[in-house]
Design an enzyme around this catalytic site. Sequence first.
Site, short mmCIF file in Angstrom:
data_model
loop_
_atom_site.label_atom_id
_atom_site.label_comp_id
_atom_site.label_asym_id
_atom_site.label_seq_id
_atom_site.Cartn_x
_atom_site.Cartn_y
_atom_site.Cartn_z
N PRO A 1 -68.55 26.54 38.35
CA PRO A 1 -69.93 26.97 38.60
C PRO A 1 -70.34 26.59 40.03
O PRO A 1 -70.60 25.43 40.31
CB PRO A 1 -70.75 26.22 37.56
CG PRO A 1 -69.92 25.02 37.21
CD PRO A 1 -68.50 25.42 37.38
N VAL B 1 -70.47 17.76 40.79
CA VAL B 1 -71.48 17.32 41.76
C VAL B 1 -72.83 17.88 41.34
O VAL B 1 -72.99 19.09 41.18
CB VAL B 1 -71.13 17.83 43.17
CG1 VAL B 1 -72.14 17.33 44.20
CG2 VAL B 1 -69.71 17.40 43.57
N ASP C 1 -68.84 22.36 43.17
CA ASP C 1 -68.65 22.59 41.74
C ASP C 1 -69.71 21.78 40.99
O ASP C 1 -69.68 20.55 41.01
CB ASP C 1 -67.24 22.14 41.34
CG ASP C 1 -66.90 22.46 39.89
OD1 ASP C 1 -67.83 22.62 39.08
OD2 ASP C 1 -65.69 22.52 39.56
N HIS C 2 -70.63 22.47 40.30
CA HIS C 2 -71.75 21.78 39.66
C HIS C 2 -71.33 20.97 38.45
O HIS C 2 -72.12 20.19 37.90
CB HIS C 2 -72.82 22.80 39.27
CG HIS C 2 -74.22 22.30 39.47
ND1 HIS C 2 -74.55 20.96 39.39
CD2 HIS C 2 -75.38 22.93 39.76
CE1 HIS C 2 -75.85 20.81 39.60
NE2 HIS C 2 -76.38 21.99 39.83
N ARG C 3 -70.09 21.12 37.98
CA ARG C 3 -69.59 20.25 36.91
C ARG C 3 -69.31 18.84 37.45
O ARG C 3 -69.40 17.85 36.72
CB ARG C 3 -68.28 20.82 36.33
CG ARG C 3 -68.40 22.15 35.65
CD ARG C 3 -67.03 22.68 35.25
NE ARG C 3 -66.14 22.81 36.40
CZ ARG C 3 -64.86 23.18 36.33
NH1 ARG C 3 -64.33 23.46 35.15
NH2 ARG C 3 -64.13 23.28 37.43
#
Length: 446
Positions: free
Chosen positions: A240, A420, A416-418
């Site tokens: 994501p 960070v 990567d929002h998983r």
Amino acid sequence: MSVESFQLPDLGEGLTEAELISWLVKVGDTIELNQIIAEVETAKASVELPSPYAGTVVALKAVEGTTMEVGAPIIEISVGNTAELAPSAGADPQDQEARGHEAEERVPVLVGYGVSGASASRRRGKRRPQEDAPANPTSATASVERGTERPAAKPPVRFLAKQKGIDLAAVSGTGPDGRITRSDVLGYEAAHTDAPSVMAKAGPATLPAVAGQTTETRTPVKGVRRHTADAMVRSAFTAPHVTEFITFDITRTVELLSNLRASQAFADIKLTPLALVAKALVVALRDNPSLNSYWDEHAQEIVTKHYVNLGIAAATPRGLMVPNIKDADRLGLRDLAKSLVELTRTAKEGKTSPADLAGGTITITNVGVFGVDAGTPILNPGEAAILCFGAIRKQPWEFEGEVALRSVTTLSLSFDHRLVDGEQGSRFLSDIAAMLSDPLQLIALS
């Protein structure tokens, strides 16, 4: 004399195939152990293949431009002299065995490629059936015969000519010792634009072709380009992505660069703004380690790296490549700048090794060199972040309470929002911009 078959070796990184770019030997040539016999291209890099045997070339088993699987036979070499080792009638069996071992020891073998073809086949196990000769023997022979007067050109130039359908034998070289350069190929193409390379098949919605013009050009997607395309699709639809931007005054860094370039310490090094951006990035990672991590899908864990292999996105004749500087966080500014120059030059020459492309932990892409202000880059698979460095432009900017003409740039960070969250990504980007706005902070923290 014994004839040994050399199979395409495992070139590392789990690669299962390679394209034969060019042969550097022909049938009848006498070759030495470890002599470079061919240039091949994998999905990651151009690789020179050394011979595992010394002897005489008996047959070339593949045609230039074909894709081969690992384990496929590519060349046959006549090795050694077995006549002098032939046993006489009534010879002692133990003596015969000793002579047999002596014959094996006389066969030069390249470390890492194993011994004879038969032994290699036993170790490798089952493989796909391979033909013993090219499907078109006439084509293979012609390829070998052309090799006797092979034009001098580096692999990237050969690849460019191949893409454009240009026969290098028709191109005049202007490089050292008559070597054909990229400019020579492009110049030849420009001078022969009246000869269409690929004509489109007319369809219901296709406009009539105009004489001397092409309506379509089809380029096979393979090698580095195919690998890059697959990796980008996988990254875009797996991680994501979030992208943030920051625009700031980089005038003091530009002034510092000017002073450093004039110093004796950097007299022999091409120092660019990218070197200071790279230095600011690795320093900022100390307080923002989540940006130097990856997502372990199998274990459902976040793995944080305690070293920085800094990837630099480079546009090359073979497509986008991202070689990385190993342990960039341990390098001073001078060594980092030197590594950047060497990395970029090697990539553009098509000499980047698979090892240089493996193991990256975070990447910088410099779109500013193309005059672009910002972008939303896609992550390299297995990395948490990629920093995009935009063009530096003179702009009106608020400075010390007044409007002045300053050097301004934009950094954008995709992450990567998983791995960070927004706060971590924002803080990291802000820290880099702060050090480049006031490079004394960067010097103090380095």
